[in-house]
Design a protein around this motif. Structure first.
Motif, PDB file in Angstrom:
ATOM      1  N   GLN A   1      32.939  -1.638  36.369  1.00 39.51           N
ATOM      2  CA  GLN A   1      32.187  -0.383  36.253  1.00 39.51           C
ATOM      3  C   GLN A   1      32.415   0.503  37.477  1.00 39.51           C
ATOM      4  N   MET A   2      32.457  -0.120  38.680  1.00 39.75           N
ATOM      5  CA  MET A   2      32.595   0.680  39.902  1.00 39.75           C
ATOM      6  C   MET A   2      34.048   1.052  40.163  1.00 39.75           C
ATOM      7  N   SER A   3      34.908   0.025  40.234  1.00 39.88           N
ATOM      8  CA  SER A   3      36.226   0.259  40.821  1.00 39.88           C
ATOM      9  C   SER A   3      37.190   0.907  39.839  1.00 39.88           C
ATOM     10  N   VAL A   4      36.972   0.790  38.530  1.00 45.93           N
ATOM     11  CA  VAL A   4      37.850   1.556  37.655  1.00 45.93           C
ATOM     12  C   VAL A   4      37.118   2.658  36.904  1.00 45.93           C
ATOM     13  N   LEU A   5      35.960   2.364  36.339  1.00 47.67           N
ATOM     14  CA  LEU A   5      35.335   3.390  35.504  1.00 47.67           C
ATOM     15  C   LEU A   5      34.786   4.527  36.364  1.00 47.67           C
ATOM     16  N   THR A   6      34.078   4.194  37.444  1.00 49.34           N
ATOM     17  CA  THR A   6      33.578   5.263  38.319  1.00 49.34           C
ATOM     18  C   THR A   6      34.740   6.069  38.891  1.00 49.34           C
ATOM     19  N   VAL A   7      35.800   5.366  39.311  1.00 50.25           N
ATOM     20  CA  VAL A   7      36.949   6.067  39.890  1.00 50.25           C
ATOM     21  C   VAL A   7      37.596   6.996  38.857  1.00 50.25           C
ATOM     22  N   GLN A   8      37.782   6.493  37.639  1.00 45.94           N
ATOM     23  CA  GLN A   8      38.399   7.335  36.605  1.00 45.94           C
ATOM     24  C   GLN A   8      37.512   8.533  36.267  1.00 45.94           C
ATOM     25  N   ASN A   9      36.185   8.352  36.390  1.00 45.07           N
ATOM     26  CA  ASN A   9      35.284   9.475  36.172  1.00 45.07           C
ATOM     27  C   ASN A   9      35.606  10.609  37.141  1.00 45.07           C
ATOM     28  N   PHE A  10      35.847  10.247  38.407  1.00 42.40           N
ATOM     29  CA  PHE A  10      36.248  11.257  39.394  1.00 42.40           C
ATOM     30  C   PHE A  10      37.641  11.799  39.069  1.00 42.40           C
ATOM     31  N   ALA A  11      38.566  10.866  38.817  1.00 39.87           N
ATOM     32  CA  ALA A  11      39.978  11.240  38.717  1.00 39.87           C
ATOM     33  C   ALA A  11      40.243  12.164  37.530  1.00 39.87           C
ATOM     34  N   SER A  12      39.702  11.815  36.350  1.00 37.60           N
ATOM     35  CA  SER A  12      40.025  12.634  35.181  1.00 37.60           C
ATOM     36  C   SER A  12      39.357  14.001  35.288  1.00 37.60           C
ATOM     37  N   ALA A  13      38.190  14.050  35.936  1.00 39.08           N
ATOM     38  CA  ALA A  13      37.527  15.338  36.132  1.00 39.08           C
ATOM     39  C   ALA A  13      38.319  16.199  37.108  1.00 39.08           C
ATOM     40  N   ALA A  14      38.773  15.584  38.212  1.00 34.48           N
ATOM     41  CA  ALA A  14      39.536  16.337  39.205  1.00 34.48           C
ATOM     42  C   ALA A  14      40.827  16.861  38.596  1.00 34.48           C
ATOM     43  N   ALA A  15      41.468  16.048  37.759  1.00 35.64           N
ATOM     44  CA  ALA A  15      42.704  16.493  37.104  1.00 35.64           C
ATOM     45  C   ALA A  15      42.432  17.690  36.200  1.00 35.64           C
ATOM     46  N   GLY A  16      41.310  17.642  35.474  1.00 34.96           N
ATOM     47  CA  GLY A  16      40.954  18.772  34.600  1.00 34.96           C
ATOM     48  C   GLY A  16      40.798  20.059  35.392  1.00 34.96           C
ATOM     49  N   ILE A  17      40.088  19.968  36.534  1.00 29.43           N
ATOM     50  CA  ILE A  17      39.897  21.161  37.373  1.00 29.43           C
ATOM     51  C   ILE A  17      41.255  21.661  37.868  1.00 29.43           C
TER      52      ILE A  17
ATOM     53  N   GLU B   1      26.243   7.253  37.057  1.00 27.41           N
ATOM     54  CA  GLU B   1      25.597   8.265  36.212  1.00 27.41           C
ATOM     55  C   GLU B   1      25.860   9.671  36.766  1.00 27.41           C
ATOM     56  N   ALA B   2      25.822   9.790  38.098  1.00 21.66           N
ATOM     57  CA  ALA B   2      25.987  11.102  38.725  1.00 21.66           C
ATOM     58  C   ALA B   2      27.345  11.698  38.383  1.00 21.66           C
ATOM     59  N   ILE B   3      28.413  10.941  38.592  1.00 26.21           N
ATOM     60  CA  ILE B   3      29.748  11.495  38.349  1.00 26.21           C
ATOM     61  C   ILE B   3      30.054  11.534  36.855  1.00 26.21           C
ATOM     62  N   LYS B   4      29.410  10.655  36.087  1.00 32.03           N
ATOM     63  CA  LYS B   4      29.614  10.663  34.642  1.00 32.03           C
ATOM     64  C   LYS B   4      29.189  11.996  34.030  1.00 32.03           C
ATOM     65  N   GLN B   5      28.047  12.539  34.495  1.00 30.75           N
ATOM     66  CA  GLN B   5      27.594  13.822  33.953  1.00 30.75           C
ATOM     67  C   GLN B   5      28.315  14.977  34.640  1.00 30.75           C
ATOM     68  N   LEU B   6      28.449  14.907  35.953  1.00 31.90           N
ATOM     69  CA  LEU B   6      29.063  15.992  36.710  1.00 31.90           C
ATOM     70  C   LEU B   6      30.509  16.208  36.290  1.00 31.90           C
ATOM     71  N   GLY B   7      31.227  15.117  35.992  1.00 30.77           N
ATOM     72  CA  GLY B   7      32.628  15.230  35.599  1.00 30.77           C
ATOM     73  C   GLY B   7      32.801  15.354  34.092  1.00 30.77           C
ATOM     74  N   THR B   8      31.712  15.637  33.370  1.00 30.13           N
ATOM     75  CA  THR B   8      31.701  15.669  31.891  1.00 30.13           C
ATOM     76  C   THR B   8      32.464  14.486  31.320  1.00 30.13           C
ATOM     77  N   ASN B   9      32.207  13.307  31.862  1.00 23.26           N
ATOM     78  CA  ASN B   9      32.862  12.097  31.350  1.00 23.26           C
ATOM     79  C   ASN B   9      32.068  11.502  30.203  1.00 23.26           C
TER      80      ASN B   9
END
Lengths: 598, 245
Positions: free
Chosen positions: A135-151, A229-237
């Motif tokens: 949950q932390m090391s891949v899912l949380t990270v991908q939440n950041f990564a895919s959102a950053a890529a979208g931006i 939860e924070a990055i999940k909503q903020l990154g529209t994941n």
């Protein structure tokens, strides 16, 4: 609908409007490489990142290199996500002892595709499948990564409009790093603390076993939820820590945390419209898009709210109160949480499907027919009502290209947008993106309606693919259609009654997510490259202004028409016919579908 | 091309360390420091024993307690298998319920359905009702309602059982919540249950209603969300202030 409910909807939109300018202006500065108030605090992390990954801040890329970088970013994200899930049994932070038995290869593929494409569809049940480490090391990270890529992609497309006779559109690594360091991470830290203050859990403990007041045994799942939860909503994941997602009291305990969640979802997409306006040098262009977003959002939310409050006539007949009163919310409460009631459930469902978030605070599958049509229709537009972080902006810019093209056809002039001539290549690329997604949705849904497999076989143990539905009649079609719409639009919400954790669904839905993400944004990057190479033409009396109400109307019309014309037949067989059957009191029992097809 | 591809691997590993390990662990430390109770699940203890979480529903079936909303999480209120029914508005299963054969070939309840929940809600709380067939016909040898018989009667194609409460039933009382762990009921549903609780505890209706009012949480900041009653907190207050009979 109650006045308090309506008031809450407008308060929410007012917050998004108020945040658009400060955050949007800040992001424009960040991506233009200017110093901001956060630089003294975080510049070291940005520099450290460039050092660690070996890129130079001042070297720009052409659109082909930018795309190659994006693909490399996504492919390694995919491989790492797949591998860590399968190996979770050998890794730390795993108090429940989950292993490869919980994550089959097809499930790991689906989840990897899902979290790389910012879809965050869940074929798994978080609390009984994945270790805290995953949950932390891949899912949380991908939440950041895919959102950053979208931006990053949205910014590259904006540069296509702002630059003249240039071959480069920016540097992907720099854009991703800046999006993460200055925008996503600081906001996520604040949001996680706010969440925790409301009761969202954040720990690494094993599940709590207890004896209840009446003497029963209860096991309560735990985990590091607030940070995700924070990055999940903020990154529209939108991928929930738990199966019930943002309906779970540990993910969304209070109406205040619910408002925070919805604000986080629309925060960056709303602000990016201002970033866009500021970067192209005319903030009115950004506000025009914000206005189009708001108009489509309000239509959706009030349709959904109206039908959910009107409730299910099949229940009214049983003596259930549909009218809201001071002491109870009324309406269609199946699959909804009491603290959110009807207004906040309908609002959340609209917000999460307008943006490509896909978190849920109520089960869309249990919505009334037309209440459930709204989320589906929102996704069918291609997620361009605020939309995903970055994805919403580049999606609506694609519709802007089509809108000015249609306007150009009507008056017989070469269309232009922001001083750039829109020619054959841009229109072709825009249409390619729209056709690819429609193809994925309709073809996969159609195949799943008729595909037959051996019962208890590998591909789909229940037998026919249509046997995986949880509701019979038109609602069953809606479940399958919704799944492929959600996957292709990279949303991730579901008519969750459909059992999708079989190899057939895991693989085709994973494929739909990849088509929906990459066949949408690669054509767009190509268009950005071709636009950046063009000269700007001066504004004349014959130029169609793209910041007025006429253009906003044209844009909304284009989005709705393209969505409606493509999907209207499918919608009329699903939710629309179900609405009329629901009104006439018709009920459907489950018929074993295998008999229908054999 | 390698120039564009290798940074992909490096940034992934770098992000895993910074965002996947440092960020969540730092937040775990910070949350434990600032909000220790919330971070650990808002657990309620009695003596040294944990008896529940303030924000996670647990089941109550005895008449002297208020009952939570129906749950379909796992086999009910399972906080390791959160979820809803995902049944749509035209589902016969949702409205009439279904039965199945168990291992010993006995017919048992598969899904209770809203109709059956309404019957129980009315009978438990003395809500007046009309029934096309007297409910006495659906009783087992020891006088309880036979759920299997009732579900079959609701599903009877020719002459289905028609059961109509005389007072409107709050929607939240007979529908399954989204998480299956909804800790709240509506104030109206609580008031409908008050008389039963008062009788079972030999207390006055006023006493119970006063507690219900005391535990009714208004919308946050006056407008956000719905007014609600936390079932576990209310029941614990009942045990504290009124003896069980």
């Amino acid at each position: 609908m109650t006045s308090v409910g309506i008031l809450q909807i407008f308060i929410f939109l007012a917050i998004i409007l108020a945040c658009a300018k400060p955050l949007g202006g800040f992001m424009a500065n960040v991506f233009n490489g200017e110093r901001t108030f956060l630089h003294p605090l975080l510049r070291w992390l940005e520099v450290l990142t460039y050092k660690a990954i070996g890129v130079r801040e001042d070297v720009e890329q052409r659109w082909t290199q930018y795309t190659a970088a994006l693909l490399s970013f996504s492919v390694f994200g995919f491989l790492l996500t797949y591998a860590i899930q399968r190996l979770q049994g050998y890794l730390p932070f795993n108090p429940q002892g989950f292993g490869a038995a919980q994550v089959s290869p097809d499930l790991a593929f689906n989840t990897a595709a899902s979290f790389v494409t910012n879809t965050n569809w869940q074929s798994y049940t978080g609390e009984s499948t994945l270790s805290y480490f995953v949950q932390m090391s891949v899912l949380t990270v991908q939440n950041f990564a895919s959102a950053a890529a979208g931006i990053a992609i949205a910014i590259a497309l904006i540069r296509g409009f702002t630059r003249q006779e240039k071959r480069t559109v920016g540097n992907f690594w720099v854009d991703v790093t800046r999006a993460t360091v200055y925008v996503l991470l600081p906001l996520a830290v604040i949001a996680a603390l706010l969440y925790c203050s409301q009761g969202v859990i954040q720990n690494l403990k094993p599940y709590t076993t207890l004896t209840t007041v009446e003497g029963a045994k209860q096991v309560i799942a735990q985990g590091p939820v607030a940070s995700q939860e924070a990055i999940k909503q903020l990154g529209t994941n939108g991928g929930g820590f738990f199966n019930a997602n943002a309906a779970h009291p540990f993910e969304n305990p209070t109406p205040l945390s619910n408002l925070l969640a919805m604000v986080l979802i629309f925060l960056i997409p709303g602000a990016l419209t201002y970033t866009f306006g500021k970067m192209v040098g005319d903030t009115r262009q950004g506000w025009a898009i914000f206005a189009a977003f708001s108009a489509m959002f309000l239509i959706g939310v009030f349709v959904a709210y109206h039908y959910e409050q009107a409730g299910n006539p099949n229940l009214t007949g049983l003596g259930i109160q549909n009218q809201a009163s001071a002491g109870q919310p009324g309406g269609n409460m199946e699959g909804k949480e009491l603290r959110f009631g009807i207004a906040n459930s309908a609002l959340f469902a609209t917000v999460t499907t307008d943006a490509s978030c896909g978190a849920i605070n109520s089960w869309h599958d249990s919505f009334t027919a037309l209440g459930g049509l709204v989320p589906m229709f929102n996704m069918m537009t291609g997620e361009v009502i605020f939309g995903g972080v970055g994805a919403g902006l580049y999606g609506i810019l694609l519709y802007c290209i089509i809108a000015v093209f249609i306007a150009g056809l009507m008056v017989g002039r070469t269309p232009e947008y922001l001083g750039k001539k829109i020619e054959q290549k841009e229109v072709k690329m825009a249409m390619l993106a729209i056709i690819a997604t429609a193809f994925s949705i309709l073809v996969f849904s159609a195949i799943s309606m008729v595909a037959d497999f051996h019962a208890k076989g590998y591909w789909n143990p229940p037998g026919a693919a249509a046997a995986n539905i949880n509701n019979s009649g038109p609602h069953g079609l809606s479940e399958i259609l919704y799944a492929y719409v959600s996957a292709t639009a990279n949303n991730g919400s579901a008519f969750a009654g459909l059992n999708t954790n079989t190899p057939w669904y895991n693989l085709t839905l994973g494929l739909a997510m990849i088509i929906g993400r990459f066949l949408f944004l690669i054509p767009l990057l190509a268009a950005a490259g071709s636009l950046a190479a063009k000269k700007k033409i001066p504004v004349t009396a014959g130029t169609f202004p793209t910041h007025g109400p006429l253009f906003v109307g044209l844009l909304v019309g284009t989005v709705i028409l393209v969505g409606a014309l493509t999907f209207f037949p499918a919608l009329s067989l699903g939710p629309i016919v179900e609405h009329f059957l629901m009104q006439s009191g018709k009920l459907f029992s489950m018929i074993p579908v295998t008999q229908l097809w054999s | 091309m390698w120039q564009q591809i290798l940074p992909g691997l490096r940034i992934k590993l770098f992000m895993t360390v910074v965002l996947g390990i440092i960020y969540p662990l730092a937040m775990t430390g910070l949350c434990r420091l600032l909000f220790p109770r919330q971070a650990n699940g808002s657990l309620i203890t009695q003596g040294d024993k944990v008896i529940g979480s303030e924000i996670i529903a647990q089941n109550f079936t005895k008449p002297e307690y208020f009952h939570p909303r129906p749950s379909v999480a796992g086999s009910g209120y399972d906080a390791t298998a959160s979820g809803g029914s995902n049944l749509g508005p035209t589902s016969a299963k949702l409205i009439r319920g279904t039965t199945k054969m168990d291992d010993k070939k006995n017919e048992v309840v598969d899904f209770d359905g809203i109709s059956l929940r309404i019957v129980h809600y009315c009978v438990d709380n003395d809500v007046p009702y009309e029934s096309s067939v007297p409910l006495d016909r659906f009783k087992t040898a020891n006088g309880d309602l036979d759920d299997v018989k009732l579900i079959k009667a609701f599903n009877d194609e020719k002459a289905p059982l028609v059961f109509t409460p005389r007072a409107p039933i709050p929607a939240d009382a007979v529908t399954a919540s989204a998480s299956g762990l909804d800790p709240h009921i509506s104030p109206e549903s609580a008031q409908l249950q008050s008389a039963r609780v008062a009788k079972a505890r030999g207390a006055s209706l006023d006493q119970i209603n006063r507690l219900v009012a005391q535990f009714t949480e208004p919308p946050e900041l006056g407008i956000l969300g719905e007014p609600r009653v936390n079932v576990l907190k209310l029941n614990l207050a009942l045990d504290r202030e009124l003896a069980r009979r």
